[in-house]
Motif scaffolding. Structure first.
Motif, mmCIF file in Angstrom:
data_model
loop_
_atom_site.group_PDB
_atom_site.id
_atom_site.type_symbol
_atom_site.label_atom_id
_atom_site.label_comp_id
_atom_site.label_asym_id
_atom_site.label_seq_id
_atom_site.Cartn_x
_atom_site.Cartn_y
_atom_site.Cartn_z
ATOM 1 N N HIS A 141 37.562 38.313 54.337
ATOM 2 C CA HIS A 141 37.514 38.741 52.936
ATOM 3 C C HIS A 141 37.761 40.243 52.816
ATOM 4 O O HIS A 141 38.484 40.691 51.916
ATOM 5 C CB HIS A 141 36.145 38.395 52.334
ATOM 6 C CG HIS A 141 35.965 38.874 50.935
ATOM 7 N ND1 HIS A 141 36.601 38.292 49.859
ATOM 8 C CD2 HIS A 141 35.230 39.902 50.431
ATOM 9 C CE1 HIS A 141 36.265 38.938 48.753
ATOM 10 N NE2 HIS A 141 35.426 39.905 49.066
ATOM 11 N N GLU A 145 40.874 41.848 50.821
ATOM 12 C CA GLU A 145 40.637 42.778 49.720
ATOM 13 C C GLU A 145 41.311 44.119 49.984
ATOM 14 O O GLU A 145 41.861 44.745 49.071
ATOM 15 C CB GLU A 145 39.135 42.965 49.527
ATOM 16 C CG GLU A 145 38.773 43.665 48.228
ATOM 17 C CD GLU A 145 37.294 43.594 47.927
ATOM 18 O OE1 GLU A 145 36.549 44.433 48.469
ATOM 19 O OE2 GLU A 145 36.875 42.702 47.166
ATOM 20 N N PHE A 148 44.898 43.808 49.255
ATOM 21 C CA PHE A 148 45.116 43.764 47.811
ATOM 22 C C PHE A 148 45.084 45.171 47.232
ATOM 23 O O PHE A 148 45.920 45.533 46.385
ATOM 24 C CB PHE A 148 44.042 42.897 47.143
ATOM 25 C CG PHE A 148 44.167 42.811 45.651
ATOM 26 C CD1 PHE A 148 45.037 41.910 45.066
ATOM 27 C CD2 PHE A 148 43.414 43.647 44.836
ATOM 28 C CE1 PHE A 148 45.160 41.836 43.682
ATOM 29 C CE2 PHE A 148 43.527 43.577 43.452
ATOM 30 C CZ PHE A 148 44.404 42.672 42.886
ATOM 31 N N SER A 171 35.590 40.803 32.578
ATOM 32 C CA SER A 171 35.230 40.133 33.833
ATOM 33 C C SER A 171 33.841 39.524 33.783
ATOM 34 O O SER A 171 33.497 38.675 34.603
ATOM 35 C CB SER A 171 35.313 41.122 35.003
ATOM 36 O OG SER A 171 34.252 42.075 34.954
ATOM 37 N N ASP A 208 42.557 37.162 37.114
ATOM 38 C CA ASP A 208 43.268 38.297 37.709
ATOM 39 C C ASP A 208 42.516 39.599 37.441
ATOM 40 O O ASP A 208 42.459 40.494 38.289
ATOM 41 C CB ASP A 208 44.683 38.394 37.145
ATOM 42 C CG ASP A 208 45.554 37.216 37.543
ATOM 43 O OD1 ASP A 208 45.336 36.671 38.638
ATOM 44 O OD2 ASP A 208 46.436 36.846 36.745
ATOM 45 N N SER A 210 39.257 39.920 37.069
ATOM 46 C CA SER A 210 38.082 39.937 37.950
ATOM 47 C C SER A 210 38.454 40.369 39.355
ATOM 48 O O SER A 210 37.681 41.061 40.030
ATOM 49 C CB SER A 210 37.437 38.552 37.976
ATOM 50 O OG SER A 210 36.954 38.198 36.700
ATOM 51 N N LYS A 211 39.642 39.966 39.802
ATOM 52 C CA LYS A 211 40.076 40.347 41.146
ATOM 53 C C LYS A 211 40.234 41.858 41.254
ATOM 54 O O LYS A 211 39.819 42.479 42.233
ATOM 55 C CB LYS A 211 41.399 39.647 41.486
ATOM 56 C CG LYS A 211 41.768 39.704 42.947
ATOM 57 C CD LYS A 211 42.908 38.760 43.260
ATOM 58 C CE LYS A 211 43.180 38.730 44.757
ATOM 59 N NZ LYS A 211 44.273 37.771 45.090
ATOM 60 N N TYR A 212 40.802 42.473 40.236
ATOM 61 C CA TYR A 212 40.936 43.936 40.223
ATOM 62 C C TYR A 212 39.578 44.611 40.129
ATOM 63 O O TYR A 212 39.302 45.579 40.837
ATOM 64 C CB TYR A 212 41.812 44.363 39.041
ATOM 65 C CG TYR A 212 43.285 44.465 39.355
ATOM 66 C CD1 TYR A 212 43.833 45.646 39.838
ATOM 67 C CD2 TYR A 212 44.125 43.380 39.170
ATOM 68 C CE1 TYR A 212 45.181 45.750 40.132
ATOM 69 C CE2 TYR A 212 45.484 43.463 39.456
ATOM 70 C CZ TYR A 212 46.007 44.659 39.938
ATOM 71 O OH TYR A 212 47.345 44.752 40.227
ATOM 72 N N ASN A 214 36.650 43.562 41.085
ATOM 73 C CA ASN A 214 35.906 43.452 42.338
ATOM 74 C C ASN A 214 36.524 44.312 43.438
ATOM 75 O O ASN A 214 35.812 44.993 44.181
ATOM 76 C CB ASN A 214 35.842 41.992 42.778
ATOM 77 C CG ASN A 214 35.003 41.139 41.843
ATOM 78 O OD1 ASN A 214 34.051 41.633 41.253
ATOM 79 N ND2 ASN A 214 35.361 39.881 41.696
ATOM 80 N N ALA A 215 37.852 44.259 43.567
ATOM 81 C CA ALA A 215 38.532 44.968 44.653
ATOM 82 C C ALA A 215 38.366 46.488 44.521
ATOM 83 O O ALA A 215 38.137 47.192 45.509
ATOM 84 C CB ALA A 215 40.001 44.591 44.691
#
Length: 219
Positions: A141, A145, A148, A171, A208, A210-212, A214-215
């Protein structure tokens, strides 16, 4: 490799064992999706048909290669559901029904052991061997990340402070009107911001977003 698998299936058909132990210590061949699909059709499915019930993998030295194997099974793409072990002894105990899965509360230890001759930092992770699966998935993970972030840092840098605020609230599951109310802006202004966010990041959904969030640790 395929020839070896075909020979393996021949032995499986002849002896029909209910348990399989894969010793991956020296396995260093990254497996792509095409190969995974071939193995599934020509190895895994026949093995199950011939009586396979339990499969155990012993983790190899090349963690990234082994992660490619783990991720395939973790995504529920296979008829078999193997477990992964740090040692052959632990794997055999599980296959024979003698393995204790009680939780171990030992804290994880991360040790810095200096720099090698090529200038690479050497970091050692110490964690109970029975936690090997969760440990490797956690490493996977972090790598995913990090990749990403490196691939999208230029897009992220184009966001304004307000756009980042909107993404964080989105988010958390709030609807557009709720987001607008929280930021004391009109729904039309919010929709304009949302349109700009989607354009800058080339995204389409809240997933998408949420991915930003979190990352890039935007919370």
């Amino acid at each position: 490799m395929k020839e070896e698998f075909v020979e393996f299936i021949g032995l499986y058909e002849k002896y029909r064992p209910s348990k399989t132990l894969w010793l991956q210590q020296n396995f260093q061949l990254p497996i792509n999706l095409e190969t995974h699909l071939w193995i599934e059709e020509n190895v895994n499915i026949p093995c199950v048909n011939f009586g396979n019930e339990k499969v155990a993998f012993v983790v190899g030295k090349d963690v990234l290669v082994h992660l490619s194997v783990m991720n395939y099974f973790e995504e529920d793409n296979s008829v078999i559901h193997p477990l992964h072990f740090a040692t052959e002894n632990e794997a055999r105990q599980w296959l024979n029904g003698n393995r204790d899965y009680s939780k171990n509360n030992t804290r994880i230890k991360i040790l810095f052991e200096g720099v090698d001759e090529e200038g690479n930092s050497i970091i050692k992770i110490k964690r109970p061997s029975q936690d090997i699966t969760s440990t490797l998935l956690s490493i996977g993970h972090v790598i995913e990340e990090n990749d990403f972030i490196k691939s999208n840092i230029s897009k992220y840098s184009k966001l304004t402070k307000r756009e980042k605020e909107i993404m964080v609230i989105f988010s958390r599951g709030f609807r557009q009107q709720e987001v607008a109310d929280k930021l004391f802006i009109s729904i039309e202004t919010l929709r304009t911001h949302w349109k700009n966010i989607k354009k800058k990041l080339n995204i389409k959904s809240i997933a998408d977003v949420s991915k930003y969030v979190n990352a890039f640790d935007m919370k």
